[in-house]
Scaffold this motif. Structure first.
Motif, PDB file in Angstrom:
ATOM      1  N   ASP A  77       0.822  -1.209   0.000  1.00  0.00           N
ATOM      2  CA  ASP A  77       0.000   0.000   0.000  1.00  0.00           C
ATOM      3  C   ASP A  77       0.855   1.258   0.000  1.00  0.00           C
ATOM      4  O   ASP A  77       0.560   2.232  -0.715  1.00  0.00           O
ATOM      5  N   LYS A 137      -3.378   7.310   5.933  1.00  0.00           N
ATOM      6  CA  LYS A 137      -2.311   6.532   5.309  1.00  0.00           C
ATOM      7  C   LYS A 137      -1.605   7.347   4.236  1.00  0.00           C
ATOM      8  O   LYS A 137      -0.379   7.268   4.094  1.00  0.00           O
ATOM      9  N   VAL A 150      -7.889   3.140  -0.880  1.00  0.00           N
ATOM     10  CA  VAL A 150      -7.132   3.616   0.282  1.00  0.00           C
ATOM     11  C   VAL A 150      -7.939   3.310   1.534  1.00  0.00           C
ATOM     12  O   VAL A 150      -9.098   3.730   1.662  1.00  0.00           O
ATOM     13  N   GLU A 151      -7.314   2.599   2.458  1.00  0.00           N
ATOM     14  CA  GLU A 151      -8.011   2.172   3.676  1.00  0.00           C
ATOM     15  C   GLU A 151      -8.447   3.363   4.517  1.00  0.00           C
ATOM     16  O   GLU A 151      -9.552   3.389   5.046  1.00  0.00           O
ATOM     17  N   ASP A 198       2.252   1.725  -3.513  1.00  0.00           N
ATOM     18  CA  ASP A 198       1.228   2.157  -4.473  1.00  0.00           C
ATOM     19  C   ASP A 198       0.834   3.611  -4.247  1.00  0.00           C
ATOM     20  O   ASP A 198       0.677   4.379  -5.205  1.00  0.00           O
TER      21      ASP A 198
END
Length: 231
Positions: free
Chosen positions: A151, A190, A185-186, A154
């Motif tokens: 993640d 982040k 995106v969580e 990315d």
């Protein structure tokens, strides 16, 4: 781990003597190494908390001029309108010696009767498109090699894609919105964490109130736009 801790012990032992200085430098941020050691080895020491972090930027315009003179005029290649030539070279390379050297060596290889600003632009165009030059690609690859998670990688690439098309600073909120429009995106936080990493690693610079970001160096932004960016 022991090596880093031992270096710190040596510095502390000799600090009062003013007889020893340490410089730690490398192609990747030491914070990435320490984060990996903490996660994988349970490392808890803080081996650099007694050291200053000093980013190395480009040279001054006067230093750029001097370097240019040594590379060109000492080789018998005069510059047309020397002041304008040096100013253009400084602006395009932001005083970074590696790129100044590359452009001057390209001019040396062509051996023109008179070097012009057009020769600078030709050198830059070759630099942007030369597949044998690894400097920019190595910088891009370090994200894939050293950023902690898929993640993170990315998001970092997505952020740089976005900012490669921006001439100026872009707000953090706008960057988050862009990233969310491109990949899953969580949580927005982040993206903020990855932006902090990119600043630490000098891909990006940051302004505050509100938080805004841009590539630290225009030359890297241009390379990313041409070779990595998404329209």
């Amino acid at each position: 781990m022991e090596f880093l801790s031992t270096l710190r012990e040596i510095r502390q032992e000799w600090e009062s003597s003013n007889q020893i200085r340490f410089i730690l430098a490398g192609s990747i941020g030491l914070h990435l190494v320490l984060d990996q050691l903490r996660k994988e080895e349970g490392y808890t020491d803080k081996p650099t908390n007694d050291m200053m972090n000093i980013p190395l930027g480009g040279m001054t315009e006067a230093e750029t001029t001097l370097m240019c003179e040594r590379y060109l005029e000492d080789e018998g290649i005069p510059r047309e309108a020397p002041d304008a030539f040096s100013a253009h070279l400084y602006t395009k390379t932001e005083g970074l010696p590696l790129y100044i050297q590359y452009i001057c060596e390209q001019i040396q290889n062509r051996k023109p009767a008179m070097a012009t600003v057009g020769d600078i632009d030709l050198g830059l165009d070759k630099l942007m498109n030369d597949t044998e030059i690894e400097w920019f690609r190595d910088a891009a690859k370090r994200i894939d090699d050293y950023y902690p998670t898929v993640d993170d990688k990315d998001i970092a690439h997505c952020v740089l894609d976005c900012l490669s098309n921006e001439e100026g600073l872009m707000t953090e909120d706008a960057i988050i919105d862009y990233v969310k429009s491109q990949i899953s995106v969580e949580r927005p936080r982040k993206v903020t964490e990855v932006l902090e990493l990119l600043v630490q690693d000098h891909y990006l610079c940051r302004a505050t109130e509100p938080r805004r970001y841009a590539f630290t160096y225009r030359i890297m932004r241009e390379w990313w736009r041409i070779n990595r960016g998404q329209d």
